[in-house]
Design a protein around this motif. Structure first.
Motif, short mmCIF file in Angstrom:
data_model
loop_
_atom_site.label_atom_id
_atom_site.label_comp_id
_atom_site.label_asym_id
_atom_site.label_seq_id
_atom_site.Cartn_x
_atom_site.Cartn_y
_atom_site.Cartn_z
N UNK A 60 -9.75 2.58 34.01
CA UNK A 60 -11.04 1.87 34.01
C UNK A 60 -10.88 0.45 34.52
N UNK A 61 -9.67 -0.12 34.40
CA UNK A 61 -9.41 -1.46 34.92
C UNK A 61 -9.67 -1.54 36.42
N UNK A 62 -9.37 -0.47 37.13
CA UNK A 62 -9.61 -0.46 38.58
C UNK A 62 -11.10 -0.46 38.89
N UNK A 120 7.16 -10.92 33.45
CA UNK A 120 7.21 -9.84 34.45
C UNK A 120 6.13 -8.80 34.22
N UNK A 121 5.92 -8.40 32.98
CA UNK A 121 4.93 -7.35 32.69
C UNK A 121 3.53 -7.81 33.07
N UNK A 122 3.20 -9.04 32.74
CA UNK A 122 1.86 -9.55 33.04
C UNK A 122 1.71 -9.82 34.53
N UNK A 138 -9.40 -12.89 38.28
CA UNK A 138 -8.35 -11.93 37.89
C UNK A 138 -7.30 -11.69 38.96
N UNK A 139 -7.57 -12.09 40.20
CA UNK A 139 -6.61 -11.91 41.28
C UNK A 139 -5.53 -12.98 41.27
N UNK A 195 -2.52 -7.96 31.58
CA UNK A 195 -2.75 -9.40 31.54
C UNK A 195 -4.05 -9.73 30.81
N UNK A 196 -5.10 -8.96 31.10
CA UNK A 196 -6.37 -9.18 30.39
C UNK A 196 -6.19 -8.94 28.90
N UNK A 197 -5.47 -7.90 28.55
CA UNK A 197 -5.24 -7.56 27.14
C UNK A 197 -4.55 -8.72 26.42
#
Length: 349
Positions: A95-97, A178-180, A169-170, A105-107
């Motif tokens: 759904x993020x797409x 790294x994960x974010x 968000x870009x 990152x949003x989470x």
């Protein structure tokens, strides 16, 4: 409203409602992602076949279903939509797409918002930037002008959706863990492929009309909802040592009463006080949690008209713990300074 949160086990109080149900979650998917996809395909297939005003009219419910899709993405980010953490993660990523957000990152940023909303000492991440009266008048005229422009409704609700959904968000991958960082970069790649692919397939004008107009409507509604949920006159503000999670939820998060079908399209997020008290309650249980617990009887209640009026409030007055207009802030700043200790931001009559 006095909140004796030290003597109440809020987690236990909300636990019966923090139980996702697979069947109900599937209904949510069937009434959000599915109609959004079907309407989008229909609009593309009927371009030039139906009057343009009909197409534009249909972009409104399309945007509504996209907003409802964002609520599913949002619930997945809190781990409340499905019982399985892995299922939440993958539904959230997919759904993020659709809503153009980097899931991990949003989470992370949204969790910071939940852990700091209403804290004067921890403003600035995942919230609407809001200055105190003294901070505003300590700025140069350029700084004050920039803040005024940012808080202008045309900028906030006109350019705000473009920034919050499409541009913001870009950015910001450098310096992240790294994960974010990977979350941002991989989502950017996916969004780029979608945009380029759709523009090549249907053309730029068709893409802008069918994809971007509904996205703008959904984004504008989302920005308004996020704004009024924590920006109203008697909102809770406290300094870090006095800040309370439960008080921030029950005094600093509004109950925005929305008529149908707006409550449906917004996934009950108007019941924001319940959501901030327990983010593990899925959207479809928020109303029951509110109705069945007396503690919610005294939470700040706003109508849409109240929300629109709150847009004029721009600055925090820490002494009264209220949001004020620029004019009120100017009057406060011009008062003679006294040597008496100021009241805390959480003081309420």
């Amino acid at each position: 409203m006095a909140i004796d949160d030290e003597n109440i086990d809020w987690s236990a109080r909300m636990r019966p409602y923090a139980q996702p149900r697979l069947g109900r979650s599937l209904v949510d998917l069937a009434t959000s992602v599915v109609p959004y996809a079907l309407l989008t395909v229909f609009l593309y297939l009927t371009l030039g076949e139906i009057p343009i005003w009909v197409t534009l009219l249909l972009t409104l419910p399309t945007g509504g279903f996209l907003l409802r899709t964002f609520i599913i993405f949002h619930d997945c980010g809190h781990g409340s939509f499905l019982a399985s953490s892995s299922a939440n993660r993958w539904v959230g990523r997919l759904t993020a797409l659709l809503v153009w957000q980097p899931y991990a990152n949003w989470r992370h940023d949204h969790a910071v918002h939940h852990g700091s909303a209403g804290d004067l000492d921890r403003r600035g991440q995942g919230d609407v930037p809001t200055l105190t009266v003294n901070e505003y008048f300590a700025r140069s005229w350029r700084g004050r002008l920039g803040y005024r422009l940012f808080r202008n409704p045309i900028v906030m609700f006109g350019l705000g959706p473009v920034w919050s959904l499409m541009i913001g968000p870009r950015l910001g991958a450098s310096g992240k863990r790294a994960r974010l960082r990977n979350s941002i970069l991989i989502t950017n790649l996916g969004v780029a492929l979608i945009v380029v692919g759709m523009c090549w397939l249907v053309g730029i004008p068709a893409f802008l009309l069918v994809h971007m107009v509904p996205a703008f409507f959904a984004g504008a509604a989302g920005v308004f909802l996020f704004y009024v949920q924590h920006q109203f006159e008697d909102v809770y503000w406290e300094t870090g040592e006095r800040w309370s999670y439960a008080s921030a939820a029950l005094e600093g998060s509004s109950y925005l009463k929305l008529p149908q079908p707006f409550q449906f399209f917004t996934g009950n997020i108007g019941l924001h006080h319940v959501h901030h008290l327990s983010a593990r309650v899925p959207n479809y249980n928020l109303q029951a949690a509110h109705d069945e617990n007396e503690i919610f009887a005294d939470v700040p209640v706003l109508t849409v008209a109240d929300g629109l009026r709150s847009i004029r409030l721009k600055l925090i007055d820490p002494e009264s713990g209220r949001l004020v207009t620029f004019a009120q802030g100017r009057a406060i700043a011009s008062r003679p300074r006294t040597t008496a200790a100021p009241a805390t931001a959480g003081a309420r009559g």
